[in-house]
Motif scaffolding. Structure first.
Motif, mmCIF file in Angstrom:
data_model
loop_
_atom_site.group_PDB
_atom_site.id
_atom_site.type_symbol
_atom_site.label_atom_id
_atom_site.label_comp_id
_atom_site.label_asym_id
_atom_site.label_seq_id
_atom_site.Cartn_x
_atom_site.Cartn_y
_atom_site.Cartn_z
ATOM 1 N N MET A 1 0.851 -1.202 0.000
ATOM 2 C CA MET A 1 0.000 0.000 0.000
ATOM 3 C C MET A 1 0.879 1.242 0.000
ATOM 4 S SD MET A 1 -3.010 1.106 2.642
ATOM 5 C CE MET A 1 -2.013 0.749 4.055
ATOM 6 N N CYS A 2 0.679 2.100 -0.955
ATOM 7 C CA CYS A 2 1.529 3.278 -1.048
ATOM 8 C C CYS A 2 1.063 4.336 -0.056
ATOM 9 C CB CYS A 2 1.514 3.850 -2.456
ATOM 10 S SG CYS A 2 0.148 4.954 -2.761
ATOM 11 N N GLY A 3 1.802 5.426 0.013
ATOM 12 C CA GLY A 3 1.441 6.518 0.908
ATOM 13 C C GLY A 3 1.346 7.817 0.149
ATOM 14 N N THR A 72 4.891 7.666 -1.624
ATOM 15 C CA THR A 72 5.733 6.481 -1.622
ATOM 16 C C THR A 72 5.023 5.445 -2.483
ATOM 17 O OG1 THR A 72 4.714 5.929 0.518
ATOM 18 C CG2 THR A 72 6.961 6.788 0.569
ATOM 19 N N ARG A 73 5.780 4.844 -3.404
ATOM 20 C CA ARG A 73 5.160 4.003 -4.453
ATOM 21 C C ARG A 73 5.373 2.511 -4.207
ATOM 22 N NH1 ARG A 73 7.324 2.429 -10.249
ATOM 23 N NH2 ARG A 73 5.378 1.895 -11.280
ATOM 24 N N TRP A 74 4.329 1.754 -4.498
ATOM 25 C CA TRP A 74 4.400 0.301 -4.628
ATOM 26 C C TRP A 74 4.051 0.034 -6.079
ATOM 27 C CZ3 TRP A 74 6.237 -3.874 -2.667
ATOM 28 C CH2 TRP A 74 6.261 -4.126 -1.280
ATOM 29 N N ALA A 75 5.020 -0.294 -6.899
ATOM 30 C CA ALA A 75 4.801 -0.403 -8.347
ATOM 31 C C ALA A 75 3.748 -1.458 -8.696
ATOM 32 C CB ALA A 75 6.110 -0.770 -9.033
ATOM 33 N N THR A 76 2.807 -1.079 -9.545
ATOM 34 C CA THR A 76 1.892 -2.058 -10.149
ATOM 35 C C THR A 76 2.038 -2.049 -11.668
ATOM 36 O OG1 THR A 76 0.045 -0.496 -10.378
ATOM 37 C CG2 THR A 76 0.175 -1.748 -8.313
ATOM 38 N N HIS A 77 2.353 -0.885 -12.249
ATOM 39 C CA HIS A 77 2.504 -0.746 -13.702
ATOM 40 C C HIS A 77 3.858 -0.115 -13.985
ATOM 41 C CE1 HIS A 77 -1.749 -1.376 -13.290
ATOM 42 N NE2 HIS A 77 -1.918 -1.434 -14.606
ATOM 43 N N GLY A 78 4.811 -0.924 -14.418
ATOM 44 C CA GLY A 78 6.160 -0.414 -14.658
ATOM 45 C C GLY A 78 7.065 -0.748 -13.494
ATOM 46 N N GLU A 83 12.081 6.993 -13.299
ATOM 47 C CA GLU A 83 11.134 7.536 -14.296
ATOM 48 C C GLU A 83 9.683 7.109 -14.014
ATOM 49 O OE1 GLU A 83 11.602 4.274 -17.937
ATOM 50 O OE2 GLU A 83 12.335 6.322 -18.232
ATOM 51 N N ASN A 84 9.532 5.975 -13.317
ATOM 52 C CA ASN A 84 8.173 5.528 -12.976
ATOM 53 C C ASN A 84 7.706 6.027 -11.604
ATOM 54 O OD1 ASN A 84 7.787 4.107 -15.366
ATOM 55 N ND2 ASN A 84 8.668 2.219 -14.554
ATOM 56 N N ALA A 85 8.624 6.574 -10.811
ATOM 57 C CA ALA A 85 8.260 7.070 -9.478
ATOM 58 C C ALA A 85 7.327 8.274 -9.597
ATOM 59 C CB ALA A 85 9.524 7.457 -8.707
ATOM 60 N N VAL A 98 0.017 12.508 -7.761
ATOM 61 C CA VAL A 98 0.410 11.221 -7.197
ATOM 62 C C VAL A 98 -0.839 10.351 -7.159
ATOM 63 C CG1 VAL A 98 2.333 12.143 -5.854
ATOM 64 C CG2 VAL A 98 0.053 12.055 -4.830
ATOM 65 N N HIS A 99 -0.621 9.031 -7.079
ATOM 66 C CA HIS A 99 -1.745 8.114 -7.289
ATOM 67 C C HIS A 99 -1.530 6.832 -6.505
ATOM 68 C CE1 HIS A 99 -3.060 4.864 -10.443
ATOM 69 N NE2 HIS A 99 -4.026 5.023 -9.567
ATOM 70 N N ASN A 100 -2.583 6.380 -5.875
ATOM 71 C CA ASN A 100 -2.602 5.067 -5.256
ATOM 72 C C ASN A 100 -3.661 4.256 -5.976
ATOM 73 O OD1 ASN A 100 -2.579 2.847 -3.595
ATOM 74 N ND2 ASN A 100 -3.590 3.863 -1.880
ATOM 75 N N GLY A 101 -3.303 3.028 -6.385
ATOM 76 C CA GLY A 101 -4.292 2.161 -7.026
ATOM 77 C C GLY A 101 -3.941 1.853 -8.461
ATOM 78 N N ILE A 102 -4.976 1.511 -9.214
ATOM 79 C CA ILE A 102 -4.782 1.017 -10.579
ATOM 80 C C ILE A 102 -5.807 1.647 -11.517
ATOM 81 C CG2 ILE A 102 -5.062 -1.069 -12.008
ATOM 82 C CD1 ILE A 102 -3.942 -2.680 -9.655
ATOM 83 N N THR A 124 3.875 3.924 -16.506
ATOM 84 C CA THR A 124 2.825 3.854 -15.486
ATOM 85 C C THR A 124 1.429 4.189 -16.009
ATOM 86 O OG1 THR A 124 3.127 6.165 -14.887
ATOM 87 C CG2 THR A 124 4.442 4.555 -13.676
ATOM 88 N N ASP A 125 0.447 3.606 -15.332
ATOM 89 C CA ASP A 125 -0.951 3.976 -15.551
ATOM 90 C C ASP A 125 -1.202 5.401 -15.031
ATOM 91 O OD1 ASP A 125 -0.408 3.035 -12.970
ATOM 92 O OD2 ASP A 125 -2.400 2.181 -12.682
ATOM 93 N N THR A 126 -0.405 5.810 -14.044
ATOM 94 C CA THR A 126 -0.574 7.138 -13.439
ATOM 95 C C THR A 126 -0.319 8.254 -14.445
ATOM 96 O OG1 THR A 126 0.233 6.178 -11.390
ATOM 97 C CG2 THR A 126 0.169 8.598 -11.521
#
Ligand code: GLU
Length: 179
Positions: A1-3, A72-78, A83-85, A98-102, A124-126
């Motif tokens: 879970m990101c923050g 703070t990121r937990w990668a789901t896409h990429g 560059e993906n942060a 910034v984005h949490n989720g998908i 990223t999807d973000t």
């Protein structure tokens, strides 16, 4: 879970954002970043690894500004990479988020945005969501509420986005669904 952390007020944003990110470190993450509204526009700094690494970068720079967002990121896409942060931004640095989720339908949205002349620097999807919001922001004559409402009607998935728009230097915007 990101923050996610956001701040607007009278204090310097950077210290508050870094402190907020540190408090969420226990959740786990692969990279961290912040964006701050400055007199020169939106400034973004990101780093793979610990928040302390990001803190060292911003401590040496003195980024002046009293409104900002952090992640703070937990990668789901990429892959986990700089560059993906997060934060991610529109091509002209008008919108930063910034984005949490998908974003489930990011591929279809990405193709649509490519047809509209957008380019992409991350996997990223973000970034796709940020550029979709930017498209509607410009179409609405720089109206954040209109842009977010229109973009969220097209985005499928569960998410929380926290954003800043360059033309609204003291405001942090948030939108979420099932998250
Ligand atoms: N899907 C986004 C990404 O992969 C957000 C991940 C998160 O919730 O940290 O960058």
């Amino acid at each position: 879970m990101c923050g996610i952390v956001g701040y607007t007020g009278t204090s310097q944003a950077t210290d508050i954002l870094i402190d907020g990110l540190k408090r969420m470190e226990y959740r786990g993450y692969d990279s961290a970043g912040i964006a701050v509204q400055t007199d020169a526009g939106l400034v973004v700094r990101r780093k793979v690894g610990k928040v302390s690494g990001l803190e060292a970068i911003v401590a040496s720079e003195h980024i002046e500004g009293t409104c900002g967002i952090g992640h703070t990121r937990w990668a789901t896409h990429g892959v986990p990479s700089e560059e993906n942060a997060h934060p991610h931004w529109s091509d002209d640095m008008t919108v930063v988020a910034v984005h949490n989720g998908i974003v489930e339908n990011y591929q279809e949205l990405r193709e649509d945005l490519l047809r509209n002349g957008y380019t992409f620097y991350s996997q990223t999807d973000t970034e796709v969501a940020v550029k979709l919001i930017d498209l509607y922001y410009k179409k609405s004559g720089n109206n954040p509420i209109a842009a977010l409402t229109k973009a969220m009607k097209r985005i499928r998935g569960s998410y929380c986005f926290v954003l800043m728009f360059r033309e609204f230097p003291n405001a942090v915007w948030g939108v979420r669904k099932d998250n």
